[in-house]
Design an enzyme around this catalytic site. Structure first.
Site, PDB file in Angstrom:
ATOM      1  N   SER A  75       0.881  -1.176   0.000  1.00  0.00           N
ATOM      2  CA  SER A  75       0.000   0.000   0.000  1.00  0.00           C
ATOM      3  C   SER A  75       0.913   1.219   0.000  1.00  0.00           C
ATOM      4  CB  SER A  75      -0.823  -0.012   1.282  1.00  0.00           C
ATOM      5  OG  SER A  75      -1.505   1.211   1.457  1.00  0.00           O
ATOM      6  N   TYR A 104      -2.421  -1.446  10.954  1.00  0.00           N
ATOM      7  CA  TYR A 104      -2.455  -1.649   9.500  1.00  0.00           C
ATOM      8  C   TYR A 104      -1.111  -1.255   8.896  1.00  0.00           C
ATOM      9  CZ  TYR A 104      -3.715  -1.268   4.580  1.00  0.00           C
ATOM     10  OH  TYR A 104      -3.753  -1.406   3.212  1.00  0.00           O
TER      11      TYR A 104
END
Ligand code: NDP
Length: 270
Positions: free
Chosen positions: A131, A144
């Protein structure tokens, strides 16, 4: 034509990518827990496979089934993942470990399972969905981002050690992509903060996330499928594909701004 296993194929980026790769003529095994969501991929030629990245046995079964059917495996796309958002004080460590199990250890186990075949073939590709959140940190996303930063380090190490065996490793680093991801992350954030000291800020951030992910400012998952396709098909795939809403400008801003200035932007982004 390559034999491909892609996880997280039941939704969003994975679903779109499985469709694109199958249409290109590859043999695609689309894996996830929700088989009903995978069944609709059959129309494009994708072979649904039941797999939970937190369950060793299901991963072993999936890989041996592919080897039995195809005799080889050329590409592993580790794409399954979710965002366990919440303040550090609020998220219990069992959930934090689950976040690592899904986003990192599942990828690691599948990698271990396919490597012996790829080494024997003297070729293979491993494509890991990280990401932009593996290079920048957003508000209340400690766990995360910890997993995605780990995915970055893991993949860089893997690329160096497997290159001599003809194995190529790429990272896909999406920005904001219009999938269920934002809603799942917002639910985690709201749920974890209920009745606690961070509730107000968490609710505000969660609502901001839902608004962003409902709007058209987010990129279409198709642009990520295109990058995945390049990582699968190019003779010289790139180590990193940083792509999608906000990805390049935010990673650039992080490199040039003082830490506190960047924190300010991220804290007030939603
Ligand atoms: P979605 O929520 O639409 O899809 C997530 C996929 O992961 C689903 O197919 C889900 O399948 C699968 N998954 C979740 N948990 C497990 C598990 N335990 N075992 C197997 N599969 C699992 O989100 P996206 O498509 O957006 O997410 C794909 C990847 O992209 C993730 O790694 C995410 O972190 C990353 N990403 C997404 C961004 C975005 O803005 N959307 C931005 C940056 C990165 P099922 O529940 O059926 O098992």
């Amino acid at each position: 034509m390559s034999v491909i296993l892609i996880t997280g194929a039941s939704s969003g980026i994975g679903y779109q990518t499985a469709e694109v790769l199958a249409k290109e003529g590859h043999v695609v095994y689309g894996a996830a827990r929700r088989l009903d969501k995978l069944n609709t991929l059959k129309q494009y030629g994708v072979k649904p496979i039941s797999l939970d990245v937190t369950n060793d046995e299901s991963m072993e079964k999936a890989v041996s089934e592919i080897i039995k059917q195809e005799g080889r495996i050329d590409v592993l796309i580790n794409n399954a993942g979710y965002g366990s958002y919440g303040a550090v004080e609020d998220v219990d460590l069992e959930e934090a470990k689950r976040q690592f199990d899904v986003n990192l250890f599942g990828m690691a186990r599948l990698t271990q399972l396919v490597l012996p075949y790829m080494r024997a073939q003297q070729s293979g590709r491993i494509i890991n969905t990280s990401s932009m959140g593996g290079r920048i940190v957003s508000y209340m996303g400690a766990w995360y981002h910890a997993t995605k930063y780990a995915v970055e380090a893991f993949s860089d190490a893997l690329r160096m050690e497997t290159a001599d065996f003809g194995i190529k490793v790429s990272l896909i680093e999406p920005g904001g992509i219009k999938t269920n991801w934002g809603f799942i992350a917002a639910d985690h954030l709201e749920e974890s903060a209920k009745g606690g000291a961070y509730e107000q800020q968490a609710d505000k951030a969660a609502n901001g996330m839902r608004k962003q992910y409902s709007s058209n400012m987010m990129s279409d998952p198709k642009i990520i499928s295109k990058a995945m396709s390049k990582a699968v098909n190019s003779r010289h795939p790139r180590p990193r594909y940083l792509i999608g809403m906000g990805a390049k400008p935010l990673v650039f801003a992080k490199t040039i701004l003082p830490t506190r200035a960047f924190d300010f932007i991220m804290k007030h982004a939603s």
